[in-house]
Write a protein that holds these residues in place. Sequence first.
Motif, PDB file in Angstrom:
ATOM      1  N   VAL A 111     105.384  52.269  47.585  1.00  0.00           N
ATOM      2  CA  VAL A 111     104.963  52.675  48.939  1.00  0.00           C
ATOM      3  C   VAL A 111     106.040  52.323  49.972  1.00  0.00           C
ATOM      4  O   VAL A 111     106.343  53.124  50.868  1.00  0.00           O
ATOM      5  CB  VAL A 111     103.610  52.004  49.280  1.00  0.00           C
ATOM      6  N   ILE A 112     106.662  51.160  49.817  1.00  0.00           N
ATOM      7  CA  ILE A 112     107.709  50.759  50.768  1.00  0.00           C
ATOM      8  C   ILE A 112     108.918  51.698  50.648  1.00  0.00           C
ATOM      9  O   ILE A 112     109.441  52.193  51.646  1.00  0.00           O
ATOM     10  CB  ILE A 112     108.119  49.278  50.549  1.00  0.00           C
ATOM     11  N   MET A 113     109.322  51.966  49.400  1.00  0.00           N
ATOM     12  CA  MET A 113     110.493  52.830  49.205  1.00  0.00           C
ATOM     13  C   MET A 113     110.206  54.250  49.681  1.00  0.00           C
ATOM     14  O   MET A 113     111.042  54.879  50.346  1.00  0.00           O
ATOM     15  CB  MET A 113     110.901  52.827  47.726  1.00  0.00           C
ATOM     16  N   VAL A 114     109.026  54.772  49.333  1.00  0.00           N
ATOM     17  CA  VAL A 114     108.670  56.137  49.757  1.00  0.00           C
ATOM     18  C   VAL A 114     108.529  56.201  51.279  1.00  0.00           C
ATOM     19  O   VAL A 114     108.969  57.165  51.916  1.00  0.00           O
ATOM     20  CB  VAL A 114     107.382  56.612  49.047  1.00  0.00           C
ATOM     21  N   GLY A 115     107.965  55.151  51.875  1.00  0.00           N
ATOM     22  CA  GLY A 115     107.829  55.100  53.333  1.00  0.00           C
ATOM     23  C   GLY A 115     109.182  55.156  54.011  1.00  0.00           C
ATOM     24  O   GLY A 115     109.389  55.911  54.968  1.00  0.00           O
TER      25      GLY A 115
ATOM     26  N   VAL B  96     116.635  57.947  43.667  1.00  0.00           N
ATOM     27  CA  VAL B  96     116.495  58.930  44.759  1.00  0.00           C
ATOM     28  C   VAL B  96     116.780  58.259  46.104  1.00  0.00           C
ATOM     29  O   VAL B  96     117.500  58.805  46.958  1.00  0.00           O
ATOM     30  CB  VAL B  96     115.067  59.553  44.756  1.00  0.00           C
ATOM     31  N   LEU B  97     116.246  57.054  46.286  1.00  0.00           N
ATOM     32  CA  LEU B  97     116.443  56.317  47.539  1.00  0.00           C
ATOM     33  C   LEU B  97     117.935  56.095  47.813  1.00  0.00           C
ATOM     34  O   LEU B  97     118.417  56.330  48.929  1.00  0.00           O
ATOM     35  CB  LEU B  97     115.710  54.970  47.450  1.00  0.00           C
ATOM     36  N   ILE B  98     118.668  55.670  46.784  1.00  0.00           N
ATOM     37  CA  ILE B  98     120.107  55.397  46.965  1.00  0.00           C
ATOM     38  C   ILE B  98     120.848  56.692  47.304  1.00  0.00           C
ATOM     39  O   ILE B  98     121.635  56.741  48.256  1.00  0.00           O
ATOM     40  CB  ILE B  98     120.697  54.727  45.694  1.00  0.00           C
ATOM     41  N   ILE B  99     120.580  57.756  46.540  1.00  0.00           N
ATOM     42  CA  ILE B  99     121.293  59.033  46.757  1.00  0.00           C
ATOM     43  C   ILE B  99     121.030  59.551  48.182  1.00  0.00           C
ATOM     44  O   ILE B  99     121.959  59.873  48.922  1.00  0.00           O
ATOM     45  CB  ILE B  99     120.849  60.097  45.717  1.00  0.00           C
TER      46      ILE B  99
ATOM     47  N   PHE C  55     113.960  54.635  64.557  1.00  0.00           N
ATOM     48  CA  PHE C  55     113.453  53.276  64.337  1.00  0.00           C
ATOM     49  C   PHE C  55     111.924  53.279  64.237  1.00  0.00           C
ATOM     50  O   PHE C  55     111.351  52.751  63.276  1.00  0.00           O
ATOM     51  CB  PHE C  55     113.926  52.380  65.503  1.00  0.00           C
ATOM     52  N   PHE C  56     111.259  53.930  65.204  1.00  0.00           N
ATOM     53  CA  PHE C  56     109.787  53.991  65.183  1.00  0.00           C
ATOM     54  C   PHE C  56     109.291  54.755  63.959  1.00  0.00           C
ATOM     55  O   PHE C  56     108.277  54.394  63.358  1.00  0.00           O
ATOM     56  CB  PHE C  56     109.247  54.656  66.460  1.00  0.00           C
ATOM     57  N   SER C  57     110.013  55.811  63.612  1.00  0.00           N
ATOM     58  CA  SER C  57     109.623  56.618  62.454  1.00  0.00           C
ATOM     59  C   SER C  57     109.603  55.754  61.183  1.00  0.00           C
ATOM     60  O   SER C  57     108.633  55.783  60.410  1.00  0.00           O
ATOM     61  CB  SER C  57     110.611  57.781  62.305  1.00  0.00           C
ATOM     62  N   ILE C  58     110.642  54.949  61.001  1.00  0.00           N
ATOM     63  CA  ILE C  58     110.725  54.097  59.800  1.00  0.00           C
ATOM     64  C   ILE C  58     109.626  53.035  59.817  1.00  0.00           C
ATOM     65  O   ILE C  58     108.941  52.818  58.811  1.00  0.00           O
ATOM     66  CB  ILE C  58     112.136  53.459  59.680  1.00  0.00           C
ATOM     67  N   ILE C  59     109.450  52.403  60.978  1.00  0.00           N
ATOM     68  CA  ILE C  59     108.401  51.369  61.090  1.00  0.00           C
ATOM     69  C   ILE C  59     107.030  51.969  60.774  1.00  0.00           C
ATOM     70  O   ILE C  59     106.243  51.419  59.994  1.00  0.00           O
ATOM     71  CB  ILE C  59     108.397  50.751  62.525  1.00  0.00           C
ATOM     72  N   ILE C  60     106.754  53.142  61.371  1.00  0.00           N
ATOM     73  CA  ILE C  60     105.444  53.783  61.171  1.00  0.00           C
ATOM     74  C   ILE C  60     105.280  54.212  59.716  1.00  0.00           C
ATOM     75  O   ILE C  60     104.226  54.010  59.104  1.00  0.00           O
ATOM     76  CB  ILE C  60     105.286  54.997  62.134  1.00  0.00           C
ATOM     77  N   GLY C  61     106.336  54.793  59.135  1.00  0.00           N
ATOM     78  CA  GLY C  61     106.269  55.268  57.750  1.00  0.00           C
ATOM     79  C   GLY C  61     105.965  54.146  56.775  1.00  0.00           C
ATOM     80  O   GLY C  61     105.086  54.277  55.905  1.00  0.00           O
ATOM     81  N   VAL C  62     106.675  53.021  56.926  1.00  0.00           N
ATOM     82  CA  VAL C  62     106.516  51.913  55.985  1.00  0.00           C
ATOM     83  C   VAL C  62     105.185  51.184  56.211  1.00  0.00           C
ATOM     84  O   VAL C  62     104.431  50.935  55.260  1.00  0.00           O
ATOM     85  CB  VAL C  62     107.715  50.930  56.079  1.00  0.00           C
ATOM     86  N   THR C  63     104.885  50.880  57.488  1.00  0.00           N
ATOM     87  CA  THR C  63     103.662  50.098  57.740  1.00  0.00           C
ATOM     88  C   THR C  63     102.393  50.893  57.432  1.00  0.00           C
ATOM     89  O   THR C  63     101.433  50.341  56.889  1.00  0.00           O
ATOM     90  CB  THR C  63     103.596  49.577  59.197  1.00  0.00           C
ATOM     91  N   SER C  64     102.380  52.199  57.764  1.00  0.00           N
ATOM     92  CA  SER C  64     101.162  52.964  57.463  1.00  0.00           C
ATOM     93  C   SER C  64     101.006  53.138  55.955  1.00  0.00           C
ATOM     94  O   SER C  64      99.866  53.216  55.463  1.00  0.00           O
ATOM     95  CB  SER C  64     101.133  54.307  58.200  1.00  0.00           C
ATOM     96  N   GLY C  65     102.111  53.156  55.218  1.00  0.00           N
ATOM     97  CA  GLY C  65     102.034  53.208  53.747  1.00  0.00           C
ATOM     98  C   GLY C  65     101.380  51.953  53.195  1.00  0.00           C
ATOM     99  O   GLY C  65     100.452  52.018  52.374  1.00  0.00           O
ATOM    100  N   ILE C  66     101.850  50.802  53.689  1.00  0.00           N
ATOM    101  CA  ILE C  66     101.292  49.525  53.225  1.00  0.00           C
ATOM    102  C   ILE C  66      99.819  49.409  53.642  1.00  0.00           C
ATOM    103  O   ILE C  66      98.955  49.053  52.833  1.00  0.00           O
ATOM    104  CB  ILE C  66     102.119  48.335  53.789  1.00  0.00           C
ATOM    105  N   ALA C  67      99.550  49.763  54.919  1.00  0.00           N
ATOM    106  CA  ALA C  67      98.169  49.672  55.419  1.00  0.00           C
ATOM    107  C   ALA C  67      97.250  50.581  54.612  1.00  0.00           C
ATOM    108  O   ALA C  67      96.127  50.181  54.245  1.00  0.00           O
ATOM    109  CB  ALA C  67      98.133  50.050  56.900  1.00  0.00           C
ATOM    110  N   GLY C  68      97.719  51.779  54.321  1.00  0.00           N
ATOM    111  CA  GLY C  68      96.920  52.737  53.550  1.00  0.00           C
ATOM    112  C   GLY C  68      96.623  52.220  52.157  1.00  0.00           C
ATOM    113  O   GLY C  68      95.500  52.378  51.640  1.00  0.00           O
TER     114      GLY C  68
END
Lengths: 260, 253
Positions: free
Chosen positions: A8-12, A129-132, A211-224
């Motif tokens: 979830v963190i990596m996909v976020g 995929v994340l690295i590429i 910056f907000f996009s990354i924060i929102i993507g990662v945190t909403s993934g974890i929260a979900g």
Amino acid sequence: MQRAFLAVIMVGLLCSTLSFFVVLNKLSFMGAGISHAMLGGIAAGVLLGVNPLYTGAVSAVFIALLIGYISKQGKMQEDTAIGILFATGMALGITLISFKEGYYPELFSLLFGNVLAVSAADLWFLVTVLIIVLLFVSIFFKELLAISFDEELARANGLPVAFLYMGLLVSLSLTVVASVMVVGVVLASALLVIPAAAGYRLSKNYRFMLFFSIIIGVTSGIAGLVFSFNYDVPSGASIVLCSATVFFVSLIASLTVQRR
Amino acid sequence: MDERGVVVKTEGLSMLLNGSVILEDINLGIYPGEMVCIIGPNGAGKTTLLRILLGLVRPTSGTVTVFGVSPRDLGEKRDLIGYMPQKPLYQRNFPLSVLDVVAMGAVTKSTMGRPLSRLQRNMALQGLEKVGLQELAGYPFNELSGGQQQRVFLARALSKAPCLLFLDEPNAGLDLPTQGRFFKLLKELQEKDGLTVVMVSHDLAVVAAYANRLLCINRSMHVHGSPADVLNSPLLGEAYRCEYEVLFGRGRG
């Protein structure tokens, strides 16, 4: 559970970074089109006994490049090409799946997402995929921004626009595959739109938007994921609902600020 | 025509698109420090000509040289060229500051894969100073007025300290006082920095006051020369396919 959190963190991180370019380049329909069209590749993997994620990734990259080629040739509108491949890929997937006898639970996971079913091999695929994708985006960030804002000037300045655009589409298709792992084919495009759409509401500068996009993507993934675990609801839907909640909060916040 | 020092040159330049003639047998030479304006009616091929000179479009026949080489083979010489495309071509509502937009002018093939240097950032700031908008460097670009945005685009075109500037309809959408200020600024830059300026415009009255030479095209070259020569030529009306007094609004009641 540990794997699910890592995934979830990596996909976020991946989806929210790419969603920045998806929103700015108005590629939302492209994300939805690729995720649905890759069903044909996923079904082929199921039939051939290969990890459907790998065959899905190959078909996603192929579809993205085909859409990019058709639209850049100017022979057809981009949304028309997406609409055709979207339906064709889905139809191919449904037809291929009908050849398979019996119930196939992994296919259901790929359709609706089940991050708890992520294997160690899937996790390594995600790391690759994340690295590429992050390498490509970070090396060519200012060039990608330049072609997104004013393609004509970018061409006049000698930038290889076709290479950069195709690179962006390949990154987008690989990110769609990563998104499918977590939320499934049906909801994959949500993670490619919502984080940056929310970030856009919160900032007038692209640096803060990213910056907000990354924060929102990662945190909403974890929260979900936490919500899904505690209330026993499907993880994909839970993650998308958390992202959507953040988006609507940011929308209301930005409208309130504008009114003042 | 003296061939020495020619910056831009075309010979027998023609362009066909889907069987239609867009440009036919265009021969021109542009010299250092000149301000040349390409004029003509809608659909005359002005923007296509400019895009050919920039190497964005390949002509069907004829030769084009910019700084002595084909525009597609300019390599690092491309950094000597500033370009201000037509206004509607950029993405609106893009979250960029004014300085971000100007700095994008320095994003070229030679800077690919590396961050912009301090020098390039300073040049972007200098570009903003030249157009008198340095105090708006951190301001959101999409909140500026149309006239301010045009000045920012000019600053972006100047951010590489170019020797040659291509401008496509730079006065489009500007009111008359803003147009006057814009061209005055352009003239100052041309005279002070020795810039060669090639621009496309519809507005004969305004460009005639500032350009050194006018090239009137309507697919082919109809007339070229000093503004006075071109505006007094009967060939101008032929190019516009109307009485040219109408172009300046004379005879209206």
